[in-house]
Motif scaffolding. Sequence first.
Motif, PDB file in Angstrom:
ATOM      1  N   PRO A 256       0.821  -1.219   0.000  1.00 49.33           N
ATOM      2  CA  PRO A 256       0.000   0.000   0.000  1.00 49.33           C
ATOM      3  C   PRO A 256       0.852   1.264   0.000  1.00 49.33           C
ATOM      4  N   GLN A 257       2.040   1.185   0.616  1.00 46.86           N
ATOM      5  CA  GLN A 257       2.895   2.374   0.700  1.00 46.86           C
ATOM      6  C   GLN A 257       3.367   2.815  -0.690  1.00 46.86           C
ATOM      7  N   LEU A 258       3.277   1.904  -1.684  1.00 46.11           N
ATOM      8  CA  LEU A 258       3.821   2.218  -3.009  1.00 46.11           C
ATOM      9  C   LEU A 258       2.742   2.540  -4.039  1.00 46.11           C
ATOM     10  N   ALA A 259       1.506   2.711  -3.566  1.00 45.57           N
ATOM     11  CA  ALA A 259       0.413   2.948  -4.517  1.00 45.57           C
ATOM     12  C   ALA A 259       0.739   4.125  -5.444  1.00 45.57           C
ATOM     13  N   ALA A 260       1.425   5.122  -4.915  1.00 37.81           N
ATOM     14  CA  ALA A 260       1.711   6.299  -5.740  1.00 37.81           C
ATOM     15  C   ALA A 260       2.874   6.054  -6.700  1.00 37.81           C
ATOM     16  N   ALA A 261       3.639   4.999  -6.459  1.00 38.69           N
ATOM     17  CA  ALA A 261       4.792   4.732  -7.332  1.00 38.69           C
ATOM     18  C   ALA A 261       4.374   4.010  -8.605  1.00 38.69           C
ATOM     19  N   SER A 262       3.181   3.426  -8.605  1.00 38.40           N
ATOM     20  CA  SER A 262       2.716   2.745  -9.814  1.00 38.40           C
ATOM     21  C   SER A 262       2.316   3.780 -10.841  1.00 38.40           C
ATOM     22  N   THR A 263       2.481   3.422 -12.110  1.00 35.43           N
ATOM     23  CA  THR A 263       2.065   4.350 -13.166  1.00 35.43           C
ATOM     24  C   THR A 263       0.547   4.293 -13.354  1.00 35.43           C
ATOM     25  N   LEU A 264      -0.102   3.316 -12.696  1.00 39.22           N
ATOM     26  CA  LEU A 264      -1.565   3.233 -12.785  1.00 39.22           C
ATOM     27  C   LEU A 264      -2.211   3.968 -11.611  1.00 39.22           C
ATOM     28  N   LYS A 265      -3.473   4.326 -11.796  1.00 36.84           N
ATOM     29  CA  LYS A 265      -4.173   5.055 -10.725  1.00 36.84           C
ATOM     30  C   LYS A 265      -4.254   4.195  -9.476  1.00 36.84           C
ATOM     31  N   PRO A 266      -4.089   4.810  -8.292  1.00 39.97           N
ATOM     32  CA  PRO A 266      -4.100   4.031  -7.045  1.00 39.97           C
ATOM     33  C   PRO A 266      -5.339   3.146  -6.907  1.00 39.97           C
ATOM     34  N   GLU A 267      -6.522   3.646  -7.343  1.00 41.63           N
ATOM     35  CA  GLU A 267      -7.735   2.829  -7.150  1.00 41.63           C
ATOM     36  C   GLU A 267      -7.719   1.576  -8.029  1.00 41.63           C
ATOM     37  N   VAL A 268      -6.946   1.613  -9.119  1.00 39.82           N
ATOM     38  CA  VAL A 268      -6.876   0.435 -10.004  1.00 39.82           C
ATOM     39  C   VAL A 268      -5.996  -0.641  -9.375  1.00 39.82           C
ATOM     40  N   VAL A 269      -4.938  -0.219  -8.680  1.00 33.42           N
ATOM     41  CA  VAL A 269      -3.969  -1.198  -8.184  1.00 33.42           C
ATOM     42  C   VAL A 269      -4.028  -1.456  -6.676  1.00 33.42           C
ATOM     43  N   SER A 270      -4.693  -0.595  -5.919  1.00 32.39           N
ATOM     44  CA  SER A 270      -4.590  -0.788  -4.466  1.00 32.39           C
ATOM     45  C   SER A 270      -5.219  -2.114  -4.057  1.00 32.39           C
ATOM     46  N   GLY A 271      -4.522  -2.833  -3.205  1.00 37.34           N
ATOM     47  CA  GLY A 271      -4.997  -4.143  -2.757  1.00 37.34           C
ATOM     48  C   GLY A 271      -4.623  -5.266  -3.722  1.00 37.34           C
ATOM     49  N   LEU A 272      -3.875  -4.941  -4.758  1.00 37.87           N
ATOM     50  CA  LEU A 272      -3.519  -5.970  -5.757  1.00 37.87           C
ATOM     51  C   LEU A 272      -2.691  -7.096  -5.135  1.00 37.87           C
ATOM     52  N   ASP A 273      -3.092  -8.326  -5.395  1.00 37.73           N
ATOM     53  CA  ASP A 273      -2.346  -9.489  -4.917  1.00 37.73           C
ATOM     54  C   ASP A 273      -2.645 -10.627  -5.885  1.00 37.73           C
ATOM     55  N   LEU A 274      -1.787 -10.741  -6.905  1.00 39.89           N
ATOM     56  CA  LEU A 274      -2.051 -11.804  -7.866  1.00 39.89           C
ATOM     57  C   LEU A 274      -0.809 -12.669  -8.031  1.00 39.89           C
ATOM     58  N   MET A 275      -1.037 -13.882  -8.502  1.00 40.68           N
ATOM     59  CA  MET A 275       0.074 -14.819  -8.675  1.00 40.68           C
ATOM     60  C   MET A 275       0.074 -15.321 -10.110  1.00 40.68           C
ATOM     61  N   ILE A 276       1.195 -15.082 -10.791  1.00 43.36           N
ATOM     62  CA  ILE A 276       1.323 -15.628 -12.146  1.00 43.36           C
ATOM     63  C   ILE A 276       2.125 -16.923 -12.044  1.00 43.36           C
TER      64      ILE A 276
END
Length: 385
Positions: free
Chosen positions: A112-132
């Motif tokens: 969560p501390q890095l939400a602003a470091a993503s090039t995507l909007k925080p609401e699109v990525v916040s809480g993201l937890d996926l496994m490839i």
Amino acid sequence: MTKKIAVLPGDGIGPEIVAEAVKVLECLKRDYGFSFEIEEGLIGGAAIDETGGPLPESTLKLSKDADAIILGAVGGYKWESLDISIRPEKGLLGLRSELSLFSNLRPAILYPQLAAASTLKPEVVSGLDLMIVRELTGGIYFGQPRGVRTLDNGEKQGYNTLIYKESEIERIGRSAFEIAQKRNRKLCSVDKANVLECTELWRETMTELSKEYPDVELSHMYVDNAAMQLVRAPKQFDVMVTTNMFGDILSDCAAMLTGSIGMLPSASLNAQNQGMYEPIHGSAPDIAGKGIANPIATILSVSMMLRYSLDEPGLADNIDKAVNDVLDKNLRTADIYTEGSKKVATEEMGDAIVAAMKKNMWDSAGGIGNPEECARSGGMSNDEY
Ligand code: IPM
Ligand code: MG
């Protein structure tokens, strides 16, 4: 029992980031009584320079004998003109193949501390937890025939072969279904079944296999759509499973959702759960030697190693928490820096994580450690931790 860990720093920023991972391991030995031996080996360009080839016999033996392997990165400008068959990357591919490390787990988690470091909007990525889950020892990376030939008219033609046996699809499918069972039980299989027969078989095999995992909801997606969905609405995914090349591409894409590819670890496992652990980023020759690379992906790879190969989930939790703590403290390497945070070098980041691990231990074990000594050897002042 003393675990054997093979450490292969490789090229570019590899040695710098691996040195920080080794600091974390040493902290586990000194302060947590985790017993292991490290043996270093050459791989990639560093091995070419010393021995003439990217994967020396000694490295292969050392890796086969180890309980787990930590790898930095391979490749660099210096070796780009070499024939593709002996390039640094072949060392890594050879190791994956020789050890049958077919199951490549690439988690993409947004701190969560890095939400602003993503090039995507925080609401699109916040809480993201996926496994490839990427198939790692087959597909077009290894398929025969391959090469560049000269046609009758003198024109050159390059060719590679995308090839999968049912058994190869099934075993990576099982890995993915089992991982999905431990998470939110949603699995998306990514293919290009509308064009490529090989991945039509992939889709059929996954569908057949899904009958054995009724508790997991299986869906299918074409790879072009999957790339789009990853940047459009990435939180729709829990676990994704795909071929070697699609997984290579999609995992870099997923990395940027988390702010920086410098944050993403990976595990490559064989059927015995022996594993190689490496950051998913490359050797970054442009910043090598500058001391500014982010060591977090490699340190989190140590955490994955403890979890998946060495059966030490408590120690893994501790590393994960320490990473979280330093991010809370607003420490950032250049790749994740945003205004208002404190920019730190590679070594400072490693030291801060070690200091946070010691602090956690001291907090949770009621004084087994010594916070002053922690702070000293971690390179941080006691006030900060
Ligand atoms: C990765 C890398 C490797 C790959 C290269 C260095 C051979 O990009 O691990 O994702 O393509 O698998
Ligand atoms: Mg890649």
